[in-house]
Design a protein around this motif. Sequence first.
Motif, short mmCIF file in Angstrom:
data_model
loop_
_atom_site.label_atom_id
_atom_site.label_comp_id
_atom_site.label_asym_id
_atom_site.label_seq_id
_atom_site.Cartn_x
_atom_site.Cartn_y
_atom_site.Cartn_z
N SER A 272 0.80 -1.23 0.00
CA SER A 272 0.00 0.00 0.00
C SER A 272 0.83 1.28 0.00
O SER A 272 0.39 2.31 -0.47
CB SER A 272 -0.92 0.01 1.23
N GLY A 273 2.03 1.23 0.54
CA GLY A 273 2.81 2.46 0.63
C GLY A 273 2.44 3.30 1.85
O GLY A 273 2.93 4.41 2.04
N TRP A 274 1.56 2.76 2.71
CA TRP A 274 1.17 3.47 3.94
C TRP A 274 1.28 2.54 5.13
O TRP A 274 1.10 1.34 4.99
CB TRP A 274 -0.30 3.93 3.86
N ILE A 275 1.52 3.09 6.29
CA ILE A 275 1.45 2.27 7.50
C ILE A 275 0.64 3.01 8.57
O ILE A 275 0.77 4.24 8.72
CB ILE A 275 2.85 1.90 8.05
N GLU A 276 -0.20 2.25 9.25
CA GLU A 276 -1.06 2.84 10.27
C GLU A 276 -0.23 3.02 11.53
O GLU A 276 0.43 2.09 11.99
CB GLU A 276 -2.22 1.88 10.54
N ILE A 277 -0.23 4.23 12.08
CA ILE A 277 0.56 4.42 13.31
C ILE A 277 -0.28 4.81 14.52
O ILE A 277 0.19 4.70 15.65
CB ILE A 277 1.69 5.46 13.13
N LEU A 278 -1.49 5.26 14.29
CA LEU A 278 -2.28 5.59 15.48
C LEU A 278 -3.78 5.58 15.23
O LEU A 278 -4.25 5.71 14.11
CB LEU A 278 -1.85 6.95 16.08
N GLY A 279 -4.51 5.40 16.33
CA GLY A 279 -5.95 5.52 16.32
C GLY A 279 -6.30 6.74 17.16
O GLY A 279 -5.60 7.08 18.10
N ALA A 280 -7.42 7.41 16.79
CA ALA A 280 -7.77 8.63 17.52
C ALA A 280 -9.25 8.95 17.33
O ALA A 280 -9.97 8.23 16.64
CB ALA A 280 -6.92 9.79 17.01
N GLY A 281 -9.67 10.02 17.95
CA GLY A 281 -11.05 10.46 17.77
C GLY A 281 -11.45 11.43 18.86
O GLY A 281 -10.65 11.79 19.72
N LEU A 282 -12.73 11.84 18.79
CA LEU A 282 -13.26 12.69 19.86
C LEU A 282 -13.80 11.79 20.96
O LEU A 282 -14.52 10.81 20.67
CB LEU A 282 -14.37 13.59 19.32
N VAL A 283 -13.47 12.10 22.18
CA VAL A 283 -13.85 11.26 23.32
C VAL A 283 -15.38 11.08 23.34
O VAL A 283 -16.14 12.06 23.25
CB VAL A 283 -13.38 11.88 24.66
N HIS A 284 -15.80 9.83 23.41
CA HIS A 284 -17.24 9.51 23.38
C HIS A 284 -17.93 10.15 24.59
O HIS A 284 -17.41 10.07 25.71
CB HIS A 284 -17.41 7.99 23.42
N PRO A 285 -19.09 10.77 24.36
CA PRO A 285 -19.79 11.42 25.48
C PRO A 285 -20.01 10.47 26.67
O PRO A 285 -19.93 10.89 27.83
CB PRO A 285 -21.13 11.85 24.88
N ARG A 286 -20.23 9.19 26.37
CA ARG A 286 -20.48 8.25 27.46
C ARG A 286 -19.23 8.06 28.33
O ARG A 286 -19.32 7.87 29.53
CB ARG A 286 -20.92 6.90 26.88
N VAL A 287 -18.06 8.12 27.68
CA VAL A 287 -16.80 7.98 28.41
C VAL A 287 -16.58 9.20 29.32
O VAL A 287 -16.21 9.08 30.49
CB VAL A 287 -15.61 7.80 27.43
N LEU A 288 -16.90 10.38 28.78
CA LEU A 288 -16.77 11.60 29.58
C LEU A 288 -17.69 11.52 30.80
O LEU A 288 -17.28 11.79 31.93
CB LEU A 288 -17.17 12.83 28.74
N LYS A 289 -18.92 11.09 30.55
CA LYS A 289 -19.93 11.04 31.60
C LYS A 289 -19.54 10.07 32.72
O LYS A 289 -19.64 10.39 33.90
CB LYS A 289 -21.26 10.60 30.98
N MET A 290 -19.03 8.88 32.30
CA MET A 290 -18.64 7.87 33.30
C MET A 290 -17.53 8.38 34.21
O MET A 290 -17.40 7.95 35.34
CB MET A 290 -18.19 6.57 32.61
N ALA A 291 -16.71 9.31 33.69
CA ALA A 291 -15.59 9.81 34.49
C ALA A 291 -15.93 11.13 35.19
O ALA A 291 -15.04 11.81 35.72
CB ALA A 291 -14.37 9.99 33.61
#
Length: 337
Positions: A272-291
């Motif tokens: 492919s000529g590419w390599i995956e180096i990280l996963g990311a995203g906006l923190v899920h509202p449920r995760v924010l709420k649990m904490a």
Amino acid sequence: LEKEALEKVKQVTSLKDLQDVRVSYLGKKGPITEVLRGMGKLSKEERPVIGELANKVRQTITDAIDERKAVIEEEEMERQMEEETIDVTLPGRPVRVGGPHLLTSIVEEIEDLFIGMGFEVREGPEVETDYYNFEALNLPKGHPARDMQDSFYITEELLMRTHTSPVQARTMNQYQGSKSVKMICPGKVYRRDTDDATHSHQFTQIEGLYVDKNVRLSDLKGVLNRFAKQLFGEDREIRLRPSFFPFTEPSVEMDISCKMCHGDGCSVCKQSGWIEILGAGLVHPRVLKMAGYDPEVYSGFAFGMGPERIAMLKYGVDDIRHFYTNDIRFLKQYHQA
Ligand code: FA5
């Protein structure tokens, strides 16, 4: 007897032999002791004469032995000094100097980069509870996405952490919505992955978390862009692909172009000529709420990257196993003088 003894003392060259001579002439079973012991059988007139003579002989032999002992000791010492002389003009043996492991260097480099953007560095436990590794990240028991990370369980409730994301949950949980968070967390993680050129069953991740009011996807993109360009240089291409993680919404994965693979690709980037180096995203509202964070007020982004793969790309390492086999010929290529 005296003459014979003195002759023997003279011939002796070691302390051990000298001691043997001492025992044979002056010891309990020696001739002088025997004479002294037999004194009772002598007449009154003989006793003092023989006694004095025996004592004199004993004294002479003792003196001779002591004298000889001093000489032998002296000789011994000289011999030792001779043997142990150090030739200070000989060239020294080279001392091999170690250096940080390539992986340590890259983690420190990444840490510095994020510290420069205002992140603090945190740590978390490698033996983690099921709650922080999964549940607090919106992965309740039985959730199919748990299979994305095949785990090493220790007990029903404890496992080797499969990613550094539990440190997100721990950090937010500690603050319970009381303040913004901007941290990274490097550390070891464990998965029942089959080892190959780009997968290891134990590897490193660096987690990132930024929670504040009004954090947006464009903030994540900005930070990741800056990180990638700074680490790899302006000419590396970056791409974000939509992805899925239960703890982020939306989720993305970041790939980096494989500059070192021309034509047909190579073991790291395959075709492919590419390599995956990280996963990311906006923190899920449920995760924010649990904490304890109110998702109406706070938002955030998170990412988790694999420094091994980053080092492979940056330094042209073609197999992740090189990091763990500890072949000094591989490691020392990356030691800075
Ligand atoms: C995760 O582990 C998520 N926790 C990342 C994340 C954090 C997403 C925060 C969103 C928010 P993933 O399983 O894709 O995601 O692993 C992340 C990175 O770790 C990968 O991009 C890769 O660089 C590295 N990685 C994953 N598996 C291995 C492995 N077996 N060997 C070496 N590196 C690996």
